[in-house]
Design a protein around this motif. Structure first.
Motif, PDB file in Angstrom:
ATOM      1  N   ASP A 264    -144.459  54.188 -16.909  1.00 33.48           N
ATOM      2  CA  ASP A 264    -144.764  53.274 -15.807  1.00 33.48           C
ATOM      3  C   ASP A 264    -143.455  52.834 -15.156  1.00 33.48           C
ATOM      4  O   ASP A 264    -142.556  52.342 -15.837  1.00 33.48           O
ATOM      5  N   VAL A 265    -143.355  52.971 -13.833  1.00 32.01           N
ATOM      6  CA  VAL A 265    -142.071  52.730 -13.166  1.00 32.01           C
ATOM      7  C   VAL A 265    -141.697  51.255 -13.082  1.00 32.01           C
ATOM      8  O   VAL A 265    -140.537  50.938 -12.806  1.00 32.01           O
ATOM      9  N   HIS A 291    -148.894  55.314 -16.033  1.00 33.37           N
ATOM     10  CA  HIS A 291    -149.639  54.098 -16.363  1.00 33.37           C
ATOM     11  C   HIS A 291    -149.493  53.129 -15.190  1.00 33.37           C
ATOM     12  O   HIS A 291    -148.428  53.058 -14.576  1.00 33.37           O
ATOM     13  N   THR A 292    -150.533  52.359 -14.860  1.00 36.19           N
ATOM     14  CA  THR A 292    -150.441  51.452 -13.702  1.00 36.19           C
ATOM     15  C   THR A 292    -151.014  50.062 -13.992  1.00 36.19           C
ATOM     16  O   THR A 292    -151.317  49.323 -13.060  1.00 36.19           O
ATOM     17  N   GLY A 298    -147.402  46.785  -8.566  1.00 37.04           N
ATOM     18  CA  GLY A 298    -147.020  47.789  -9.547  1.00 37.04           C
ATOM     19  C   GLY A 298    -147.772  49.085  -9.342  1.00 37.04           C
ATOM     20  O   GLY A 298    -147.203  50.181  -9.483  1.00 37.04           O
ATOM     21  N   LEU A 299    -149.047  48.983  -9.005  1.00 37.99           N
ATOM     22  CA  LEU A 299    -149.847  50.174  -8.711  1.00 37.99           C
ATOM     23  C   LEU A 299    -149.269  50.922  -7.512  1.00 37.99           C
ATOM     24  O   LEU A 299    -149.147  52.155  -7.529  1.00 37.99           O
ATOM     25  N   LEU A 300    -148.874  50.185  -6.471  1.00 35.66           N
ATOM     26  CA  LEU A 300    -148.289  50.825  -5.286  1.00 35.66           C
ATOM     27  C   LEU A 300    -146.991  51.548  -5.635  1.00 35.66           C
ATOM     28  O   LEU A 300    -146.751  52.669  -5.166  1.00 35.66           O
ATOM     29  N   ALA A 301    -146.137  50.928  -6.438  1.00 33.77           N
ATOM     30  CA  ALA A 301    -144.868  51.568  -6.804  1.00 33.77           C
ATOM     31  C   ALA A 301    -145.124  52.875  -7.553  1.00 33.77           C
ATOM     32  O   ALA A 301    -144.485  53.902  -7.275  1.00 33.77           O
ATOM     33  N   PRO A 318    -156.847  50.958 -12.446  1.00 32.43           N
ATOM     34  CA  PRO A 318    -157.498  49.985 -13.315  1.00 32.43           C
ATOM     35  C   PRO A 318    -158.706  49.340 -12.629  1.00 32.43           C
ATOM     36  O   PRO A 318    -158.570  48.688 -11.586  1.00 32.43           O
ATOM     37  N   HIS A 319    -159.891  49.518 -13.244  1.00 32.54           N
ATOM     38  CA  HIS A 319    -161.125  49.061 -12.602  1.00 32.54           C
ATOM     39  C   HIS A 319    -162.228  49.051 -13.647  1.00 32.54           C
ATOM     40  O   HIS A 319    -162.679  50.110 -14.083  1.00 32.54           O
ATOM     41  N   ASP A 320    -162.648  47.871 -14.071  1.00 28.84           N
ATOM     42  CA  ASP A 320    -163.687  47.749 -15.092  1.00 28.84           C
ATOM     43  C   ASP A 320    -164.432  46.427 -14.923  1.00 28.84           C
ATOM     44  O   ASP A 320    -164.189  45.467 -15.656  1.00 28.84           O
TER      45      ASP A 320
END
Length: 366
Positions: A264-265, A291-292, A298-301, A318-320
């Protein structure tokens, strides 16, 4: 151009009902996010988020007055202060945001520009009854998702295995079914030992019957030999790991025994170092898909890096809702939550930099 200041602000969203994360013994009743803003004398402000940046304040002076466009030097500077503190990769994301704005290009283009959108997989966080998971999987297919990740707790595997079976029966091959065992690392305060290798070998053999796209984090990072054994025993089954690994020596040994690498960046390795890793993986015919699980920034990066270097075949999304995790909660720092198109792909913002639009309540941070 020079850095004139670095502002770090903390933001918290109350979670009611709480989020139920399979890797966390305690329900999450609040979601904290740290926002980093890099200010420059050119009027450009870059933003990033991910890890906490705890302990960074005494080191701000090392960056003020330096050139934000000299990314390699800035990465070395971040690594030098991280030795004395934490993981400060959200700062590098903010610096890349500055570089992209200065160049007038999206960060993904600066990193290679292989793709302008990526298919996503829905990453569930909780263990739910199989009937609920079958319903959720059918809903994902209708929404255009290409894959889903199911959590299986190795300490109590039966509910998770039943959910994997139910998802496979409900949607067939319309979704690639990924499985996460969450054995590589622990939340703070969680002192439970990992399930021993012999138990994991049995569990992986059972899960292989459902033809998962990969088995994720079956073992702790330092068990390189165990990862090698799992791959040797399960021909054609991909083993994935590495999301939080930030030790270069450990990561080099581990990635040699993986089919899918997930650094994860904004949590483990940073943008520049991950870019080099991803290019090396591609040369060895391995997958890179990060990983996001931080927040919308963070997801965008991670989206920019994966699209820039040609990662895939999916990006973690990530979606639950069943576990209390939705895009609205995840992306509360952003003006609008991120959501894939009808074809199941998430578009890379084409604005210069990371293309993040912050929530109006955070307007002073941009």
């Amino acid at each position: 151009m020079k850095i004139t200041g670095i502002r770090i602000t903390e933001h918290t969203l109350e979670l009611d009902p709480p989020m139920q994360a399979a890797w966390d013994p305690d329900p999450r009743r609040e979601f904290a996010a740290t926002l980093v803003a890099v200010e420059t004398d050119a009027g450009i402000v870059g933003v990033g988020s991910g890890d906490t940046m705890a302990g960074f304040a005494p080191h701000v002076h090392h960056f003020v007055g330096t050139d934000p466009l000299a990314i390699e030097t800035q990465v070395r500077r971040i690594e030098s202060v991280a030795f004395h503190g934490g993981r400060y990769w959200p700062l590098e994301a903010a610096l890349w945001d500055v570089v992209g704005q200065a160049a007038g290009l999206p960060v993904s283009v600066l990193l290679g520009g292989v793709a302008d959108r990526l298919p996503v997989y829905a990453s569930w966080c909780s263990v739910q009854p199989p009937e609920r998971r079958a319903h959720d999987a059918r809903e994902l297919v209708a929404q255009g998702f290409r894959a889903v990740k199911v959590r299986v707790d190795p300490r109590d595997p039966e509910p998770g295995v039943a959910s994997v079976a139910a998802v496979r029966e409900a949607v067939g091959d319309r979704l690639d079914v990924l499985v996460d065992l969450n054995q590589a690392w622990r939340m703070a305060g969680d002192v439970r030992p990992a399930v021993e290798l012999v138990g994991i070998r049995r569990l992986v053999r059972r899960l292989a019957e459902y033809e998962p796209g990969w088995i994720e984090e079956p073992l702790p990072y330092d068990d390189v030999a165990g990862h090698r054994l799992l791959r040797a025993e399960n021909h054609g089954l991909r083993i994935a790991s590495g999301e939080m690994c930030d030790d270069a020596t450990q990561l080099a040994a581990l990635t040699g025994e993986l089919d899918v690498v997930q650094t994860d960046v904004v949590l483990s390795l940073g943008i520049s170092r991950t870019r080099h890793l991803a290019e090396a993986l591609r040369a060895r015919h391995r997958r890179f898909t990060p990983h996001t699980w931080s927040n919308g920034l963070g997801l965008l990066a991670n989206l920019h890096v994966a699209a820039g270097v040609g990662g895939g075949p999916y990006l973690e999304f990530p979606h639950d809702p069943a576990g209390g995790w939705t895009p609205e909660r995840r992306d509360f720092l952003l003006a609008e939550p991120l959501w894939p198109a009808a074809d199941g792909t998430l578009a890379v913002p084409q604005a210069p930099g990371l293309g993040a639009v912050l929530h109006p309540s955070l307007g002073s941070d941009r």
